[in-house]
Design an enzyme around this catalytic site. Structure first.
Site, PDB file in Angstrom:
ATOM      1  N   HIS A 241       0.833  -1.201   0.000  1.00 55.62           N
ATOM      2  CA  HIS A 241       0.000   0.000   0.000  1.00 55.62           C
ATOM      3  C   HIS A 241       0.864   1.247   0.000  1.00 55.62           C
ATOM      4  CE1 HIS A 241       0.679  -1.311   4.180  1.00 55.62           C
ATOM      5  NE2 HIS A 241       0.691  -0.035   4.510  1.00 55.62           N
TER       6      HIS A 241
ATOM      7  N   HIS B  46       0.781   5.174   1.327  1.00 49.98           N
ATOM      8  CA  HIS B  46       0.142   6.210   2.137  1.00 49.98           C
ATOM      9  C   HIS B  46       0.269   7.521   1.367  1.00 49.98           C
ATOM     10  CE1 HIS B  46       0.205   4.045   6.140  1.00 49.98           C
ATOM     11  NE2 HIS B  46       1.151   3.356   5.516  1.00 49.98           N
TER      12      HIS B  46
HETATM   13  P1  AMP Z   1       1.619   0.270   7.551  1.00 56.18           P
HETATM   14  O1  AMP Z   1       2.281   0.466   8.873  1.00 56.18           O
HETATM   15  O2  AMP Z   1       2.316   1.009   6.453  1.00 56.18           O
HETATM   16  O3  AMP Z   1       1.417  -1.202   7.233  1.00 56.18           O
HETATM   17  O4  AMP Z   1       0.213   0.978   7.656  1.00 56.18           O
HETATM   18  C1  AMP Z   1      -1.003   0.328   7.794  1.00 56.18           C
HETATM   19  C2  AMP Z   1      -2.064   1.391   7.899  1.00 56.18           C
HETATM   20  O5  AMP Z   1      -3.334   0.770   7.758  1.00 56.18           O
HETATM   21  C3  AMP Z   1      -2.083   2.145   9.212  1.00 56.18           C
HETATM   22  O6  AMP Z   1      -1.913   3.552   8.947  1.00 56.18           O
HETATM   23  C4  AMP Z   1      -3.456   1.847   9.782  1.00 56.18           C
HETATM   24  O7  AMP Z   1      -4.034   2.930  10.476  1.00 56.18           O
HETATM   25  C5  AMP Z   1      -4.244   1.479   8.541  1.00 56.18           C
HETATM   26  N1  AMP Z   1      -5.399   0.608   8.751  1.00 56.18           N
HETATM   27  C6  AMP Z   1      -5.447  -0.549   9.447  1.00 56.18           C
HETATM   28  N2  AMP Z   1      -6.679  -1.089   9.385  1.00 56.18           N
HETATM   29  C7  AMP Z   1      -7.421  -0.266   8.611  1.00 56.18           C
HETATM   30  C8  AMP Z   1      -8.776  -0.263   8.166  1.00 56.18           C
HETATM   31  N3  AMP Z   1      -9.630  -1.246   8.511  1.00 56.18           N
HETATM   32  N4  AMP Z   1      -9.199   0.753   7.392  1.00 56.18           N
HETATM   33  C9  AMP Z   1      -8.349   1.747   7.036  1.00 56.18           C
HETATM   34  N5  AMP Z   1      -7.066   1.810   7.412  1.00 56.18           N
HETATM   35  C10 AMP Z   1      -6.599   0.821   8.199  1.00 56.18           C
END
Ligand code: AMP
Length: 122
Positions: A104, A106
Site C-alpha cells: 500500500h 500512504h
Molecule cells: P503500515 O504500517 O504502512 O502497514 O500501515 C497500515 C495502515 O493501515 C495504518 O496507517 C493503519 O491505520 C491502517 N489501517 C489498518 N486497518 C485499517 C482499516 N480497517 N481501514 C483503514 N485503514 C486501516
C-alpha cells in the site's frame, strides 16, 4: 514470507470489512486511513495479492504496475492535492514498521508535513 489472504486489506478488497472509499478501478482501491496521521491520510492498494513494494514492483504484470500508479495519481488529482503538496510513503518491512502485509501507498496532505524523516512522526 508468503502472502496471507487474511490480512485486513485483502478483507477490505473482498468486501468483508467496510472502508471509506475514495476511488476504485480495475487496478487499485483507495480509502481513508482508519487512524489518520495528517488532515488527509489516504491508502492506495493494488487489487492483486502483493506483500510489499518489492513484491509488487518485481512480480506484478507491467499493466498492473502502471495501472496502480496511474490510479494513485488520480486519487491525488481527485482530492486536489497538487496545489498544497503531499507526501507518498510505502512502509516496507520491519525497520519501517509495515503492519499490513498487502502492498500500500500512504498519501499524506493537508498541512505542513515537516522534514522528510522524523522518527515517530509522519
Ligand atoms: P503500515 O504500517 O504502512 O502497514 O500501515 C497500515 C495502515 O493501515 C495504518 O496507517 C493503519 O491505520 C491502517 N489501517 C489498518 N486497518 C485499517 C482499516 N480497517 N481501514 C483503514 N485503514 C486501516
Amino acid at each position: 514470507m508468503s502472502y496471507d489472504s487474511s490480512n485486513i486489506f485483502a478483507r477490505i478488497l473482498r468486501g468483508e470489512i467496510p472502508c471509506n472509499k475514495i476511488y476504485e478501478d480495475e487496478f487499485a482501491l483507495a480509502f481513508h486511513d482508519i487512524a489518520p496521521q495528517a488532515p488527509v491520510h489516504v491508502l492506495v492498494i493494488p487489487k492483486g495479492e502483493y506483500l510489499s513494494f518489492d513484491d509488487f514492483s518485481s512480480q506484478a504484470p507491467a499493466d498492473a504496475v502502471a495501472g496502480f500508479y496511474r490510479a494513485a495519481q488520480k486519487v491525488v488529482a481527485q482530492l486536489g492535492l497538487q496545489a498544497g503538496g503531499y507526501r507518498i510513503l510505502a512502509n516496507t518491512g520491519a525497520d519501517a514498521h509495515q503492519e499490513v502485509m498487502h502492498y500500500h501507498l500512504h498519501i499524506f496532505a493537508g498541512c505542513d508535513l515537516g522534514s522528510m524523516v522524523r522518527r515517530g512522526l509522519v
